[in-house]
Design a protein around this motif. Structure first.
Motif, PDB file in Angstrom:
ATOM      1  N   SER A   1       0.870  -1.172   0.000  1.00 15.15           N
ATOM      2  CA  SER A   1       0.000   0.000   0.000  1.00 15.15           C
ATOM      3  C   SER A   1       0.912   1.229   0.000  1.00 15.15           C
ATOM      4  O   SER A   1       2.116   1.128   0.290  1.00 15.15           O
ATOM      5  CB  SER A   1      -0.881   0.012   1.243  1.00 15.15           C
ATOM      6  N   GLU A   2       0.342   2.404  -0.294  1.00 17.99           N
ATOM      7  CA  GLU A   2       1.178   3.606  -0.217  1.00 17.99           C
ATOM      8  C   GLU A   2       1.695   3.800   1.201  1.00 17.99           C
ATOM      9  O   GLU A   2       2.870   4.129   1.407  1.00 17.99           O
ATOM     10  CB  GLU A   2       0.409   4.847  -0.661  1.00 17.99           C
ATOM     11  N   ALA A   3       0.836   3.565   2.179  1.00 18.65           N
ATOM     12  CA  ALA A   3       1.258   3.706   3.578  1.00 18.65           C
ATOM     13  C   ALA A   3       2.361   2.712   3.905  1.00 18.65           C
ATOM     14  O   ALA A   3       3.326   3.036   4.610  1.00 18.65           O
ATOM     15  CB  ALA A   3       0.065   3.507   4.511  1.00 18.65           C
ATOM     16  N   GLY A   4       2.254   1.496   3.389  1.00 18.24           N
ATOM     17  CA  GLY A   4       3.292   0.494   3.623  1.00 18.24           C
ATOM     18  C   GLY A   4       4.592   0.867   2.963  1.00 18.24           C
ATOM     19  O   GLY A   4       5.679   0.661   3.530  1.00 18.24           O
ATOM     20  N   LEU A   5       4.510   1.410   1.760  1.00 11.94           N
ATOM     21  CA  LEU A   5       5.720   1.817   1.046  1.00 11.94           C
ATOM     22  C   LEU A   5       6.427   2.945   1.790  1.00 11.94           C
ATOM     23  O   LEU A   5       7.648   2.903   1.976  1.00 11.94           O
ATOM     24  CB  LEU A   5       5.355   2.257  -0.371  1.00 11.94           C
ATOM     25  N   ARG A   6       5.669   3.917   2.232  1.00  7.17           N
ATOM     26  CA  ARG A   6       6.278   5.020   2.973  1.00  7.17           C
ATOM     27  C   ARG A   6       6.874   4.523   4.291  1.00  7.17           C
ATOM     28  O   ARG A   6       7.929   5.006   4.721  1.00  7.17           O
ATOM     29  CB  ARG A   6       5.245   6.123   3.222  1.00  7.17           C
ATOM     30  N   ARG A   7       6.238   3.559   4.916  1.00  6.49           N
ATOM     31  CA  ARG A   7       6.756   3.028   6.176  1.00  6.49           C
ATOM     32  C   ARG A   7       8.080   2.294   5.964  1.00  6.49           C
ATOM     33  O   ARG A   7       9.026   2.465   6.744  1.00  6.49           O
ATOM     34  CB  ARG A   7       5.716   2.084   6.794  1.00  6.49           C
ATOM     35  N   ILE A   8       8.157   1.466   4.899  1.00  7.16           N
ATOM     36  CA  ILE A   8       9.407   0.731   4.680  1.00  7.16           C
ATOM     37  C   ILE A   8      10.525   1.681   4.276  1.00  7.16           C
ATOM     38  O   ILE A   8      11.679   1.470   4.646  1.00  7.16           O
ATOM     39  CB  ILE A   8       9.227  -0.414   3.654  1.00  7.16           C
ATOM     40  N   PHE A   9      10.208   2.751   3.560  1.00  2.63           N
ATOM     41  CA  PHE A   9      11.237   3.757   3.271  1.00  2.63           C
ATOM     42  C   PHE A   9      11.800   4.321   4.574  1.00  2.63           C
ATOM     43  O   PHE A   9      13.012   4.406   4.773  1.00  2.63           O
ATOM     44  CB  PHE A   9      10.653   4.904   2.433  1.00  2.63           C
ATOM     45  N   GLU A  10      10.904   4.707   5.462  1.00  2.00           N
ATOM     46  CA  GLU A  10      11.317   5.289   6.744  1.00  2.00           C
ATOM     47  C   GLU A  10      12.141   4.307   7.571  1.00  2.00           C
ATOM     48  O   GLU A  10      13.189   4.665   8.127  1.00  2.00           O
ATOM     49  CB  GLU A  10      10.073   5.721   7.518  1.00  2.00           C
ATOM     50  N   ARG A  11      11.683   3.050   7.638  1.00  2.00           N
ATOM     51  CA  ARG A  11      12.351   2.052   8.473  1.00  2.00           C
ATOM     52  C   ARG A  11      13.716   1.648   7.938  1.00  2.00           C
ATOM     53  O   ARG A  11      14.579   1.174   8.694  1.00  2.00           O
ATOM     54  CB  ARG A  11      11.467   0.807   8.608  1.00  2.00           C
ATOM     55  N   THR A  12      13.950   1.806   6.624  1.00  2.00           N
ATOM     56  CA  THR A  12      15.217   1.372   6.026  1.00  2.00           C
ATOM     57  C   THR A  12      16.199   2.515   5.795  1.00  2.00           C
ATOM     58  O   THR A  12      17.256   2.305   5.210  1.00  2.00           O
ATOM     59  CB  THR A  12      14.963   0.633   4.702  1.00  2.00           C
ATOM     60  N   GLY A  13      15.871   3.717   6.278  1.00  2.00           N
ATOM     61  CA  GLY A  13      16.846   4.807   6.234  1.00  2.00           C
ATOM     62  C   GLY A  13      16.688   5.789   5.103  1.00  2.00           C
ATOM     63  O   GLY A  13      17.679   6.376   4.650  1.00  2.00           O
ATOM     64  N   TRP A  14      15.448   6.022   4.661  1.00  2.00           N
ATOM     65  CA  TRP A  14      15.213   6.949   3.562  1.00  2.00           C
ATOM     66  C   TRP A  14      14.190   8.011   3.952  1.00  2.00           C
ATOM     67  O   TRP A  14      13.222   7.733   4.657  1.00  2.00           O
ATOM     68  CB  TRP A  14      14.691   6.213   2.332  1.00  2.00           C
ATOM     69  N   VAL A  15      14.408   9.213   3.447  1.00  2.00           N
ATOM     70  CA  VAL A  15      13.452  10.318   3.566  1.00  2.00           C
ATOM     71  C   VAL A  15      12.899  10.602   2.172  1.00  2.00           C
ATOM     72  O   VAL A  15      13.660  10.701   1.208  1.00  2.00           O
ATOM     73  CB  VAL A  15      14.121  11.587   4.136  1.00  2.00           C
ATOM     74  N   VAL A  16      11.591  10.723   2.070  1.00  2.00           N
ATOM     75  CA  VAL A  16      10.954  10.996   0.778  1.00  2.00           C
ATOM     76  C   VAL A  16      11.086  12.486   0.453  1.00  2.00           C
ATOM     77  O   VAL A  16      10.619  13.345   1.203  1.00  2.00           O
ATOM     78  CB  VAL A  16       9.473  10.594   0.796  1.00  2.00           C
ATOM     79  N   GLU A  17      11.722  12.791  -0.669  1.00  2.00           N
ATOM     80  CA  GLU A  17      11.850  14.171  -1.127  1.00  2.00           C
ATOM     81  C   GLU A  17      10.756  14.537  -2.133  1.00  2.00           C
ATOM     82  O   GLU A  17      10.266  15.662  -2.142  1.00  2.00           O
ATOM     83  CB  GLU A  17      13.225  14.389  -1.751  1.00  2.00           C
ATOM     84  N   ASP A  18      10.423  13.622  -3.017  1.00  2.00           N
ATOM     85  CA  ASP A  18       9.328  13.817  -3.972  1.00  2.00           C
ATOM     86  C   ASP A  18       8.622  12.487  -4.163  1.00  2.00           C
ATOM     87  O   ASP A  18       9.249  11.417  -4.066  1.00  2.00           O
ATOM     88  CB  ASP A  18       9.844  14.328  -5.326  1.00  2.00           C
ATOM     89  N   TYR A  19       7.317  12.560  -4.478  1.00  2.00           N
ATOM     90  CA  TYR A  19       6.525  11.328  -4.615  1.00  2.00           C
ATOM     91  C   TYR A  19       5.350  11.597  -5.535  1.00  2.00           C
ATOM     92  O   TYR A  19       4.731  12.666  -5.481  1.00  2.00           O
ATOM     93  CB  TYR A  19       6.016  10.883  -3.245  1.00  2.00           C
ATOM     94  N   VAL A  20       5.034  10.605  -6.375  1.00  2.00           N
ATOM     95  CA  VAL A  20       3.822  10.667  -7.184  1.00  2.00           C
ATOM     96  C   VAL A  20       3.366   9.240  -7.461  1.00  2.00           C
ATOM     97  O   VAL A  20       4.184   8.313  -7.504  1.00  2.00           O
ATOM     98  CB  VAL A  20       4.063  11.428  -8.514  1.00  2.00           C
ATOM     99  N   SER A  21       2.060   9.046  -7.605  1.00  2.00           N
ATOM    100  CA  SER A  21       1.554   7.757  -8.076  1.00  2.00           C
ATOM    101  C   SER A  21       0.802   7.986  -9.378  1.00  2.00           C
ATOM    102  O   SER A  21       0.134   9.014  -9.562  1.00  2.00           O
ATOM    103  CB  SER A  21       0.663   7.077  -7.033  1.00  2.00           C
ATOM    104  N   LEU A  22       0.932   7.008 -10.278  1.00  2.00           N
ATOM    105  CA  LEU A  22       0.394   7.129 -11.628  1.00  2.00           C
ATOM    106  C   LEU A  22      -0.343   5.849 -11.993  1.00  2.00           C
ATOM    107  O   LEU A  22      -0.150   4.807 -11.377  1.00  2.00           O
ATOM    108  CB  LEU A  22       1.538   7.375 -12.622  1.00  2.00           C
ATOM    109  N   GLY A  23      -1.148   5.921 -13.019  1.00  2.00           N
ATOM    110  CA  GLY A  23      -1.898   4.747 -13.457  1.00  2.00           C
ATOM    111  C   GLY A  23      -3.262   4.716 -12.801  1.00  2.00           C
ATOM    112  O   GLY A  23      -3.983   5.717 -12.766  1.00  2.00           O
TER     113      GLY A  23
END
Length: 247
Positions: A200-222
């Motif tokens: 899910s988008e929430a899951g994707l953002r959570r795994i980014f955070e847990r693995t050492g990443w900060v989201v600078e830009d984001y978009v979903s398409l389709g």
């Protein structure tokens, strides 16, 4: 060079490669999807000062992971002067990386091609990359947490895309707001057993955070309304520019 200039160069390079591929006599099939079209998705994702991303990485050290035939990797080298490592797994690559090797020869390129299975090892060729392009690979990994964490130790930034979903395949459960991932049956999505985890988008953002990443830009398409993990007409893709907190 601003993003519009980069996009113009990318599309011209795409046409040049298509022409060369048509002229080459090869005993394998070229990857059937247009990987250079990712330039349009990056156009939709990048905002503000980050639209100068390609100017910032010009001449820098880059990895293109899961590069298919290597079109984008060769563009980064030949038009932006980047030092590029192309990383793919011949067991899952469409033509066993033969196309990338043939193009490297055709273009007199110095892109370094490395055959690596990220699910069994993350021994990248260099200790540091200014940026890694990781497009369309995450949901093909058995161990996405492990790989993302390792990449965060090696790269300042990551451009990542992956399939995401809002609903279960029967559309009976809405999990878009939950930090979860759906594990596919081997034949459930495009009859492709290398498809594993659809976040899910929430899951994707959570795994980014847990693995050492900060989201600078984001978009979903389709299919941004009512997407699910399995059906081709319900395919939603997330694109993100990430900054490592482990560097």
């Amino acid at each position: 060079m601003d993003f519009e200039g980069v996009k113009k160069q990318a599309l011209a390079f795409r046409q040049e490669l298509l022409t060369r591929k048509e002229q080459l006599d090869v005993d394998f099939s070229w990857y059937p999807y247009d990987t250079m079209a990712n330039i349009f998705h990056l156009d939709a994702m990048l905002t503000g000062e980050r639209r100068d991303l390609f100017s910032q990485i010009e001449g820098r050290t880059v990895a293109d992971v899961g590069a298919a035939d290597g079109d984008f990797a060769f563009f980064l080298e030949q038009r932006l002067g980047c030092s590029v490592d192309l990383i793919d797994n011949p067991l899952t690559n469409f033509n066993e990386v033969r196309a990338a090797r043939r193009l490297r020869e055709e273009l007199a390129s110095e892109v370094q091609i490395h055959e690596i299975d990220l699910d069994t090892q993350v021994r990248l060729p260099r200790d540091h990359y200014d940026i890694i392009f990781f497009l369309g690979i995450l949901y093909h990994l058995k161990n996405p947490y492990y790989v993302l964490e390792e990449l965060a130790r090696r790269a300042d930034r990551l451009v990542v895309s992956t399939r995401i979903a809002q609903l279960s395949p029967d559309h009976g459960t809405d999990f878009a707001h939950l930090p979860v991932a759906y594990l596919l049956h081997p034949t459930e999505a495009n009859d492709d057993p290398t498809n594993f985890w659809i976040f899910s988008e929430a899951g994707l953002r959570r795994i980014f955070e847990r693995t050492g990443w900060v989201v600078e830009d984001y978009v979903s398409l389709g299919a941004t309304e009512g997407s699910d993990p399995a059906h081709g007409n319900r395919d939603e893709r997330a694109f993100a520019l990430l900054r490592s907190t482990r560097r």
